[in-house]
Scaffold this motif. Sequence first.
Motif, PDB file in Angstrom:
ATOM      1  N   LYS A  32      24.977 -12.424 -56.602  1.00  0.00           N
ATOM      2  CA  LYS A  32      23.972 -13.316 -56.672  1.00  0.00           C
ATOM      3  C   LYS A  32      24.442 -14.468 -55.719  1.00  0.00           C
ATOM      4  N   GLY A  33      25.573 -15.058 -56.023  1.00  0.00           N
ATOM      5  CA  GLY A  33      26.073 -16.154 -55.175  1.00  0.00           C
ATOM      6  C   GLY A  33      26.473 -15.974 -53.771  1.00  0.00           C
ATOM      7  N   ILE A  34      27.007 -14.939 -53.596  1.00  0.00           N
ATOM      8  CA  ILE A  34      27.548 -14.574 -52.113  1.00  0.00           C
ATOM      9  C   ILE A  34      26.721 -13.602 -51.262  1.00  0.00           C
ATOM     10  N   ILE A  35      26.729 -12.133 -51.940  1.00  0.00           N
ATOM     11  CA  ILE A  35      26.093 -11.137 -50.966  1.00  0.00           C
ATOM     12  C   ILE A  35      24.516 -11.509 -50.920  1.00  0.00           C
ATOM     13  N   ASP A  36      23.749 -11.722 -52.023  1.00  0.00           N
ATOM     14  CA  ASP A  36      22.413 -11.943 -51.906  1.00  0.00           C
ATOM     15  C   ASP A  36      22.147 -13.078 -51.132  1.00  0.00           C
ATOM     16  N   ARG A  37      22.715 -14.122 -50.906  1.00  0.00           N
ATOM     17  CA  ARG A  37      22.468 -15.216 -50.370  1.00  0.00           C
ATOM     18  C   ARG A  37      22.751 -15.017 -48.930  1.00  0.00           C
ATOM     19  N   ALA A  38      23.720 -14.180 -48.449  1.00  0.00           N
ATOM     20  CA  ALA A  38      24.234 -13.784 -47.153  1.00  0.00           C
ATOM     21  C   ALA A  38      22.988 -12.812 -46.585  1.00  0.00           C
ATOM     22  N   MET A  39      22.604 -12.032 -47.358  1.00  0.00           N
ATOM     23  CA  MET A  39      21.699 -11.054 -46.979  1.00  0.00           C
ATOM     24  C   MET A  39      20.355 -11.780 -46.761  1.00  0.00           C
ATOM     25  N   GLN A  40      20.196 -12.778 -47.528  1.00  0.00           N
ATOM     26  CA  GLN A  40      18.601 -13.502 -47.214  1.00  0.00           C
ATOM     27  C   GLN A  40      18.837 -14.247 -45.887  1.00  0.00           C
ATOM     28  N   LYS A  41      19.737 -14.994 -45.712  1.00  0.00           N
ATOM     29  CA  LYS A  41      19.964 -15.816 -44.544  1.00  0.00           C
ATOM     30  C   LYS A  41      20.257 -14.798 -43.318  1.00  0.00           C
ATOM     31  N   HIS A  42      20.648 -13.511 -43.442  1.00  0.00           N
ATOM     32  CA  HIS A  42      20.703 -12.576 -42.211  1.00  0.00           C
ATOM     33  C   HIS A  42      19.419 -12.258 -42.024  1.00  0.00           C
ATOM     34  N   ASP A  43      18.442 -12.044 -43.005  1.00  0.00           N
ATOM     35  CA  ASP A  43      17.305 -11.496 -42.599  1.00  0.00           C
ATOM     36  C   ASP A  43      16.476 -12.718 -42.063  1.00  0.00           C
ATOM     37  N   GLU A  44      16.795 -14.134 -42.591  1.00  0.00           N
ATOM     38  CA  GLU A  44      16.002 -15.364 -41.723  1.00  0.00           C
ATOM     39  C   GLU A  44      16.357 -15.347 -40.432  1.00  0.00           C
ATOM     40  N   LEU A  45      17.635 -15.203 -40.162  1.00  0.00           N
ATOM     41  CA  LEU A  45      18.078 -15.486 -38.746  1.00  0.00           C
ATOM     42  C   LEU A  45      17.577 -14.016 -37.918  1.00  0.00           C
ATOM     43  N   ARG A  46      17.465 -13.007 -38.418  1.00  0.00           N
ATOM     44  CA  ARG A  46      16.818 -11.867 -37.587  1.00  0.00           C
ATOM     45  C   ARG A  46      15.457 -12.100 -37.119  1.00  0.00           C
ATOM     46  N   LEU A  47      14.642 -12.784 -38.232  1.00  0.00           N
ATOM     47  CA  LEU A  47      13.075 -13.109 -37.992  1.00  0.00           C
ATOM     48  C   LEU A  47      13.248 -14.177 -36.983  1.00  0.00           C
ATOM     49  N   ILE A  48      13.975 -15.244 -36.930  1.00  0.00           N
ATOM     50  CA  ILE A  48      13.842 -16.184 -35.875  1.00  0.00           C
ATOM     51  C   ILE A  48      14.322 -15.477 -34.433  1.00  0.00           C
ATOM     52  N   LYS A  49      15.372 -14.713 -34.557  1.00  0.00           N
ATOM     53  CA  LYS A  49      15.592 -14.090 -33.006  1.00  0.00           C
ATOM     54  C   LYS A  49      14.701 -13.158 -32.569  1.00  0.00           C
ATOM     55  N   ALA A  50      13.657 -12.765 -33.655  1.00  0.00           N
ATOM     56  CA  ALA A  50      12.610 -11.751 -33.056  1.00  0.00           C
ATOM     57  C   ALA A  50      11.451 -12.571 -32.615  1.00  0.00           C
ATOM     58  N   GLN A  51      11.317 -13.772 -33.012  1.00  0.00           N
ATOM     59  CA  GLN A  51      10.124 -14.462 -32.529  1.00  0.00           C
ATOM     60  C   GLN A  51       9.879 -14.382 -30.920  1.00  0.00           C
ATOM     61  N   MET A  52       8.608 -14.512 -30.526  1.00  0.00           N
ATOM     62  CA  MET A  52       8.456 -14.517 -29.136  1.00  0.00           C
ATOM     63  C   MET A  52       8.874 -15.912 -28.543  1.00  0.00           C
ATOM     64  N   PRO A  53       9.513 -15.956 -27.367  1.00  0.00           N
ATOM     65  CA  PRO A  53      10.039 -17.056 -26.790  1.00  0.00           C
ATOM     66  C   PRO A  53       9.024 -17.689 -25.929  1.00  0.00           C
ATOM     67  N   THR A  54       9.029 -19.029 -25.698  1.00  0.00           N
ATOM     68  CA  THR A  54       8.016 -19.533 -24.895  1.00  0.00           C
ATOM     69  C   THR A  54       8.128 -19.383 -23.425  1.00  0.00           C
ATOM     70  N   VAL A  55       7.153 -19.085 -22.622  1.00  0.00           N
ATOM     71  CA  VAL A  55       7.233 -18.685 -21.271  1.00  0.00           C
ATOM     72  C   VAL A  55       6.908 -19.874 -20.493  1.00  0.00           C
ATOM     73  N   ILE A  56       7.833 -20.328 -19.656  1.00  0.00           N
ATOM     74  CA  ILE A  56       7.719 -21.495 -18.811  1.00  0.00           C
ATOM     75  C   ILE A  56       7.787 -21.101 -17.424  1.00  0.00           C
TER      76      ILE A  56
END
Length: 212
Positions: free
Chosen positions: A181-205
């Motif tokens: 609960k304290g290490i593995i689950d938290r790390a996996m949750q953060k990993h999933d959050e980071l993956r979603l952020i990376k997958a977001q469509m970047p702004t086109v300029i």
Amino acid sequence: MNVWDLEGEFKEQNQLIITLDETSAITVDNIKVAQFIYLILNNKEVRDVLNTLTSKTVLILGRFALPERKVVLDALRNKLREYDLLPIVFDFERPDDKDFTETIKTLAGMCYFVIADVTNPKSSPLELQATVPDYQIPFVPIIQEGESPFAMMVDLQKKYDWVLDTISYKDGDQLIRILKKGIIDRAMQKHDELRLIKAQMPTVISASQFEE
């Protein structure tokens, strides 16, 4: 063709084609990189190994030379295996025959997440400072009760949200009890959050805004 243990360098290494004539061309500008990329593309076993590394490998950083620290390490490593994870241990007390920073950066880049035991730190502050900014993977700092985190640890946690809150543990038994609960689950949750952020469509300029 495979070429190993070359003496010197080829004079011309630009646009090396690593695909067959009847397939879409892939070019690389370094013969050693070309062989590596070719293996990844054409060898299922190599691809499986890389996928396993990035989805199961956990890097453990710390100082484990003292017997009481070694007990904590062994318990942590064995318990991680029970959760189908592959622990890699980097002990800062071992002889530094190679550059610590480069070695750790290479290992961290292949891992799912990192557990950093900052109890009685010696090299770890410098290595974390050099590694954390370059890799958006979860870092989970842990520390034994009675020790104080080094100041740089707090700075890293404020600046990079993939460095999780430090877990203070009483002994190895308590660390193992809260590992899931304290290490593995938290790390996996953060990993999933980071993956979603990376997958977001970047702004086109438009490039025109950079023209003089």
